[in-house]
Enzyme design. Structure first.
Site, PDB file in Angstrom:
ATOM      1  N   TYR A 196       0.812  -1.217   0.000  1.00  0.00           N
ATOM      2  CA  TYR A 196       0.000   0.000   0.000  1.00  0.00           C
ATOM      3  C   TYR A 196       0.849   1.273   0.000  1.00  0.00           C
ATOM      4  O   TYR A 196       0.729   2.108  -0.917  1.00  0.00           O
ATOM      5  CB  TYR A 196      -0.971  -0.019   1.184  1.00  0.00           C
ATOM      6  CG  TYR A 196      -1.999   1.083   1.137  1.00  0.00           C
ATOM      7  CD1 TYR A 196      -3.176   0.937   0.409  1.00  0.00           C
ATOM      8  CD2 TYR A 196      -1.802   2.286   1.821  1.00  0.00           C
ATOM      9  CE1 TYR A 196      -4.128   1.942   0.361  1.00  0.00           C
ATOM     10  CE2 TYR A 196      -2.747   3.295   1.773  1.00  0.00           C
ATOM     11  CZ  TYR A 196      -3.906   3.118   1.046  1.00  0.00           C
ATOM     12  OH  TYR A 196      -4.837   4.130   1.001  1.00  0.00           O
ATOM     13  N   LYS A 200       1.520   3.979  -3.282  1.00  0.00           N
ATOM     14  CA  LYS A 200       1.206   5.398  -3.083  1.00  0.00           C
ATOM     15  C   LYS A 200       2.451   6.264  -3.297  1.00  0.00           C
ATOM     16  O   LYS A 200       2.383   7.329  -3.919  1.00  0.00           O
ATOM     17  CB  LYS A 200       0.652   5.618  -1.669  1.00  0.00           C
ATOM     18  CG  LYS A 200      -0.717   4.999  -1.418  1.00  0.00           C
ATOM     19  CD  LYS A 200      -1.781   5.668  -2.246  1.00  0.00           C
ATOM     20  CE  LYS A 200      -3.175   5.180  -1.866  1.00  0.00           C
ATOM     21  NZ  LYS A 200      -4.230   5.814  -2.685  1.00  0.00           N
TER      22      LYS A 200
END
Length: 292
Positions: A196, A200
């Site tokens: 994650y 990002k």
């Protein structure tokens, strides 16, 4: 048996005394230390100089933005942040026209649409190049798109949070957008070993290289909102972290309404630097309008 019972009884008493001592002596020290660490970390969280006074002239800045008759688009308007942003845009009416670009049309209440010049464009994000014209001619772009690994799977998460977002930024840049807003996440890091924050961070780095005249990236904490879709554990976390948001705004949580206000204020305020990164504390600071 008597000896064993005596030993057990005294052992129990000893444990009870230790537990009481820990409860009244050690635990308070641990709590105080933890609070001190949290406060020190919160104080150390940097807020860009341009953001520190952003709320001082928010009303005047927004009025000036209205007078410029600029246009904007929003991608990801069906998510919780996007919903809050559209609501704020409808209330403030700082743009002469707002285009919502997404997979489906959304029905809004009539009161919300009053005097709000908004248009919805349905696109296929897997074939976004075919809808390049939809991104033409917007001064400002807001990208609030995102999903989770739990909801979409690994490949689905990469497709939405990386591929769709980067293609949106690319088409916005070629379409003439001068100020691009990207909602990322707290802890974003291209070098992270976790999927994650790694994705990002990679997206942030790539968008930076696109050369927008102005780029604002937001790294909110856990989003505080009333989700219609349930995510395991998030409801409990929000309840537990609510006092933290009150005591140290932006440390671990970010209300979606706060994020939306920050994005509008960041659009209206002068930005001396081409790139500004907003952590949770900066998002909170940018959202606050000082009353005069």
């Amino acid at each position: 048996m008597t000896v064993q019972f005596f030993m057990f009884e005294n052992l129990s008493l000893l444990f009870s005394m230790c537990n009481s001592w820990c409860l009244f002596t050690v635990l308070p020290s641990v709590v105080v230390t933890l609070i001190a660490v949290i406060v020190a970390y919160y104080i150390s969280m940097s807020v860009p100089e341009a953001v520190q006074s952003m709320g001082d002239n928010a009303a005047e800045n927004m009025e000036k933005l209205r007078s410029l008759s600029k246009t904007a688009f929003v991608v990801g308007y069906t998510g919780e942040t996007g919903k809050a942003l559209v609501k704020t845009l409808a209330n403030t009416k700082v743009f002469s026209k707002v285009t919502l670009i997404g997979r489906r049309q959304v029905e809004y209440e009539e009161d919300m649409l009053k005097d709000f010049n908004v248009e919805q464009k349905v696109v296929d994000f897997d074939k976004l190049d075919e809808s390049a014209d939809v991104f033409q001619g917007h001064d400002v772009g807001f990208c609030c798109m995102g999903t989770t690994r739990g909801k979409a799977g690994v490949e689905g998460f990469k497709k939405v949070d990386r591929d769709y977002v980067l293609k949106t930024a690319e088409l916005a840049k070629s379409g003439g957008t001068t100020h691009f807003h990207l909602v990322s996440s707290q802890g974003a890091d291209a070098n992270s070993s976790l999927l994650y924050p790694q994705v990002k961070g990679q997206v942030e780095d790539t968008v930076k290289e696109m050369g927008f005249e102005k780029l604002s990236i937001y790294r909110p904490g856990l989003l505080m909102c009333d989700r219609k879709e349930s995510r395991a554990g998030e409801w409990v976390l929000r309840k537990m972290l609510a006092p933290v948001e009150y005591a140290a705004p932006g440390l671990a949580t970010t209300p979606t309404s706060t994020l939306a206000k920050a994005m509008i204020h960041a659009t209206a305020a002068p930005q001396p630097e081409p790139f500004l990164l907003y952590n949770g504390k900066a998002i909170h600071r940018a959202s606050v309008s000082k009353k005069k």
